[in-house]
Design a protein around this motif. Structure first.
Motif, PDB file in Angstrom:
ATOM      1  N   MET A   1      34.363  33.652  25.370  1.00 55.87           N
ATOM      2  CA  MET A   1      34.430  33.511  26.831  1.00 55.87           C
ATOM      3  C   MET A   1      34.284  34.888  27.467  1.00 55.87           C
ATOM      4  O   MET A   1      35.150  35.752  27.293  1.00 55.87           O
ATOM      5  N   ASP A   2      33.185  35.118  28.173  1.00 54.41           N
ATOM      6  CA  ASP A   2      32.931  36.415  28.799  1.00 54.41           C
ATOM      7  C   ASP A   2      33.683  36.537  30.115  1.00 54.41           C
ATOM      8  O   ASP A   2      33.814  35.571  30.875  1.00 54.41           O
ATOM      9  N   ALA A   3      34.170  37.736  30.397  1.00 55.39           N
ATOM     10  CA  ALA A   3      34.814  38.013  31.674  1.00 55.39           C
ATOM     11  C   ALA A   3      33.752  38.172  32.755  1.00 55.39           C
ATOM     12  O   ALA A   3      32.644  38.660  32.497  1.00 55.39           O
ATOM     13  N   VAL A   4      34.080  37.767  33.981  1.00 55.86           N
ATOM     14  CA  VAL A   4      33.114  37.923  35.074  1.00 55.86           C
ATOM     15  C   VAL A   4      32.907  39.395  35.403  1.00 55.86           C
ATOM     16  O   VAL A   4      31.819  39.792  35.847  1.00 55.86           O
ATOM     17  N   ASN A   5      33.925  40.208  35.211  1.00 55.17           N
ATOM     18  CA  ASN A   5      33.800  41.649  35.392  1.00 55.17           C
ATOM     19  C   ASN A   5      33.209  42.241  34.117  1.00 55.17           C
ATOM     20  O   ASN A   5      33.847  42.256  33.069  1.00 55.17           O
ATOM     21  N   LYS A   6      31.989  42.729  34.197  1.00 52.47           N
ATOM     22  CA  LYS A   6      31.300  43.232  33.009  1.00 52.47           C
ATOM     23  C   LYS A   6      31.965  44.475  32.433  1.00 52.47           C
ATOM     24  O   LYS A   6      31.707  44.846  31.279  1.00 52.47           O
ATOM     25  N   ASN A   7      32.812  45.135  33.236  1.00 54.95           N
ATOM     26  CA  ASN A   7      33.523  46.327  32.763  1.00 54.95           C
ATOM     27  C   ASN A   7      34.979  46.018  32.414  1.00 54.95           C
ATOM     28  O   ASN A   7      35.803  46.943  32.329  1.00 54.95           O
ATOM     29  N   ALA A   8      35.293  44.757  32.220  1.00 53.96           N
ATOM     30  CA  ALA A   8      36.661  44.368  31.908  1.00 53.96           C
ATOM     31  C   ALA A   8      37.153  45.064  30.642  1.00 53.96           C
ATOM     32  O   ALA A   8      36.398  45.284  29.694  1.00 53.96           O
ATOM     33  N   ALA A  20      40.206  30.574  25.356  1.00 54.73           N
ATOM     34  CA  ALA A  20      39.059  29.739  24.999  1.00 54.73           C
ATOM     35  C   ALA A  20      39.268  29.056  23.649  1.00 54.73           C
ATOM     36  O   ALA A  20      38.937  27.875  23.470  1.00 54.73           O
ATOM     37  N   GLU A  21      39.826  29.766  22.691  1.00 53.93           N
ATOM     38  CA  GLU A  21      40.073  29.199  21.366  1.00 53.93           C
ATOM     39  C   GLU A  21      41.133  28.098  21.410  1.00 53.93           C
ATOM     40  O   GLU A  21      41.118  27.178  20.590  1.00 53.93           O
ATOM     41  N   ASN A  22      42.035  28.188  22.380  1.00 57.35           N
ATOM     42  CA  ASN A  22      43.125  27.215  22.504  1.00 57.35           C
ATOM     43  C   ASN A  22      42.698  25.910  23.165  1.00 57.35           C
ATOM     44  O   ASN A  22      43.425  24.907  23.081  1.00 57.35           O
ATOM     45  N   ALA A 221      34.956  34.330  39.321  1.00 61.94           N
ATOM     46  CA  ALA A 221      36.107  33.537  38.897  1.00 61.94           C
ATOM     47  C   ALA A 221      36.063  33.311  37.390  1.00 61.94           C
ATOM     48  O   ALA A 221      35.131  32.692  36.875  1.00 61.94           O
ATOM     49  N   ASP A 222      37.066  33.811  36.686  1.00 55.53           N
ATOM     50  CA  ASP A 222      37.182  33.568  35.245  1.00 55.53           C
ATOM     51  C   ASP A 222      37.789  32.203  34.969  1.00 55.53           C
ATOM     52  O   ASP A 222      37.417  31.534  34.007  1.00 55.53           O
ATOM     53  N   ILE A 223      38.753  31.829  35.808  1.00 55.36           N
ATOM     54  CA  ILE A 223      39.542  30.624  35.590  1.00 55.36           C
ATOM     55  C   ILE A 223      39.650  29.850  36.898  1.00 55.36           C
ATOM     56  O   ILE A 223      39.754  30.445  37.974  1.00 55.36           O
ATOM     57  N   ILE A 224      39.615  28.540  36.803  1.00 54.42           N
ATOM     58  CA  ILE A 224      39.793  27.669  37.968  1.00 54.42           C
ATOM     59  C   ILE A 224      41.140  26.962  37.820  1.00 54.42           C
ATOM     60  O   ILE A 224      41.441  26.399  36.766  1.00 54.42           O
ATOM     61  N   SER A 225      41.942  27.013  38.862  1.00 54.24           N
ATOM     62  CA  SER A 225      43.285  26.449  38.771  1.00 54.24           C
ATOM     63  C   SER A 225      43.642  25.681  40.034  1.00 54.24           C
ATOM     64  O   SER A 225      42.967  25.786  41.059  1.00 54.24           O
ATOM     65  N   LYS A 250      29.357  23.577  37.368  1.00 55.41           N
ATOM     66  CA  LYS A 250      28.822  23.163  36.075  1.00 55.41           C
ATOM     67  C   LYS A 250      28.959  24.265  35.037  1.00 55.41           C
ATOM     68  O   LYS A 250      28.723  24.037  33.844  1.00 55.41           O
ATOM     69  N   ALA A 251      29.321  25.460  35.485  1.00 59.79           N
ATOM     70  CA  ALA A 251      29.482  26.590  34.565  1.00 59.79           C
ATOM     71  C   ALA A 251      30.705  26.383  33.672  1.00 59.79           C
ATOM     72  O   ALA A 251      31.650  25.684  34.043  1.00 59.79           O
ATOM     73  N   GLU A 252      30.683  26.991  32.507  1.00 62.74           N
ATOM     74  CA  GLU A 252      31.810  26.904  31.590  1.00 62.74           C
ATOM     75  C   GLU A 252      32.955  27.769  32.092  1.00 62.74           C
ATOM     76  O   GLU A 252      32.809  28.993  32.232  1.00 62.74           O
ATOM     77  N   LYS A 253      34.082  27.155  32.375  1.00 62.39           N
ATOM     78  CA  LYS A 253      35.243  27.879  32.880  1.00 62.39           C
ATOM     79  C   LYS A 253      36.501  27.396  32.164  1.00 62.39           C
ATOM     80  O   LYS A 253      36.532  26.328  31.559  1.00 62.39           O
ATOM     81  N   LEU A 254      37.549  28.188  32.271  1.00 67.74           N
ATOM     82  CA  LEU A 254      38.871  27.791  31.811  1.00 67.74           C
ATOM     83  C   LEU A 254      39.620  27.164  32.978  1.00 67.74           C
ATOM     84  O   LEU A 254      39.325  27.456  34.143  1.00 67.74           O
ATOM     85  N   TYR A 255      40.633  26.335  32.675  1.00 71.06           N
ATOM     86  CA  TYR A 255      41.362  25.618  33.726  1.00 71.06           C
ATOM     87  C   TYR A 255      42.871  25.754  33.509  1.00 71.06           C
ATOM     88  O   TYR A 255      43.349  25.774  32.372  1.00 71.06           O
ATOM     89  N   ALA A 256      43.592  25.833  34.615  1.00 71.31           N
ATOM     90  CA  ALA A 256      45.033  26.023  34.513  1.00 71.31           C
ATOM     91  C   ALA A 256      45.770  25.326  35.650  1.00 71.31           C
ATOM     92  O   ALA A 256      45.224  25.132  36.741  1.00 71.31           O
ATOM     93  N   ILE A 257      47.019  24.961  35.368  1.00 68.93           N
ATOM     94  CA  ILE A 257      47.947  24.473  36.397  1.00 68.93           C
ATOM     95  C   ILE A 257      48.761  25.688  36.818  1.00 68.93           C
ATOM     96  O   ILE A 257      49.733  26.066  36.161  1.00 68.93           O
TER      97      ILE A 257
END
Length: 317
Positions: A1-8, A20-22, A221-225, A250-257
């Motif tokens: 899972m790549d960070a949106v900030n390329k200099n992260a 992502a692995e979880n 946005a790295d994660i949508i919550s 439609k992009a691949e994102k992580l999700y959280a409550i």
């Protein structure tokens, strides 16, 4: 899972890779705190013998434009209780736990009492994204002040799940009490300021709304919550809420409550393979009493082998 900030920083990449692995296999347990005492953590440990892997911290007491002389006792108590809590964030980082910050941002101009609520301020949010206006400069001044408080975490390579402008689907906060195109501009303005101007490369960007019209874009946005407050003792897997978030892009994102009152049914989440990365129980009566979640349900969640507690969390930074 790549960070949106390329200099992260590499630590950011390690956290994102772990999340992502979880996906669909494990869920991280989290708890918000907003006082130096962190009574919620003590309650959880007393009941379960464990601590959450993720701890939330409140920045409202650090807002530069708190109008003390125009604030009621309840507001002042909340402000004073939340001040200096970044010391606890440093303590948590030493434990190797995950950190997320919430900022109930007092209105950058004017306002009274809890001026993060739109009803307590006349701040013109639409003008805050127009360069050259007093609102714009007030917004940037507050933003830059907060960047200064976050800078030491960046210098120490401590990754932070950064959730700015939360709950923009509603109009109860000044940053949501505006046209939704303005909401997106606010978020992108902060992203540009923190990433490109200040090089805050330790931030993991968590978008927080269940409305597509508030979404600022896949590039920031790295994660949508989302936040949710079910009825007391109503424990479900929140499939419908997840599906709603998955429709945002439609992009691949992580999700959280990002906030919840009554905790989810943790076992059901994993047995259905739902991709909730974490949940974070809110503070006070939600996190330090059995008013919304019974002690038995809390024990069940924290004892579940696929629930990530602090003791089950690998060192990621």
């Amino acid at each position: 899972m790549d960070a949106v900030n390329k200099n992260a920083q590499k630590e950011v990449k390690q956290v994102l890779q772990y999340l992502a692995e979880n996906r669909g296999k494990k869920i991280i347990l989290g708890q918000h705190t907003q006082t130096m005492g962190q009574e919620e953590l003590k309650y959880i440990q007393d009941v379960t013998g464990e601590l959450p892997a993720l701890c939330g911290f409140e920045l409202l007491g650090y807002s530069p434009n708190i109008q003390y002389e125009h604030s009621g006792e309840e507001c002042l108590q909340e402000v004073y209780a939340a001040q200096n809590t970044l010391k606890r964030a440093w303590d948590w980082a030493e434990k190797g736990g995950l950190l997320t910050f919430t900022w109930h941002w007092f209105s950058p101009l004017g306002g009274r009492d809890k001026s993060f609520f739109s009803e307590n301020t006349d701040f013109q949010t639409e003008l805050a994204v127009v360069e050259g206006t007093p609102e714009y400069y007030a917004l940037l001044s507050d933003m830059d002040y907060m960047a200064g408080l976050l800078r030491p975490f960046c210098d120490a390579h401590i990754p932070i799940l950064w959730r700015p402008f939360h709950e923009t689907e509603g109009d109860w906060f000044w940053w949501g009490n505006c046209r939704k195109d303005v909401v997106k501009k606010l978020y992108r303005l902060m992203y540009n300021r923190y990433v490109n101007h200040f090089q805050m490369n330790n931030l993991i960007w968590v978008f927080n709304s269940n409305k597509q019209e508030c979404y600022p874009g896949d590039d920031v946005a790295d994660i949508i919550s989302c936040d949710m407050y079910p009825k007391p003792h109503c424990h479900t897997d929140h499939t419908e809420e997840l599906q709603q978030l998955q429709k945002i892009t439609k992009a691949e994102k992580l999700y959280a409550i990002a906030e919840i009152g009554t905790i989810p049914d943790v076992r059901a989440v994993i047995e259905k393979g739902l991709s909730w990365s974490w949940y974070m129980t809110w503070s006070n009566e939600f996190g330090k009493t059995d008013a919304y979640t019974s002690k038995e349900e809390l024990k069940k969640a924290y004892s579940y082998e696929h629930a990530v507690t602090l003791g089950r969390l690998p060192r990621l930074y």
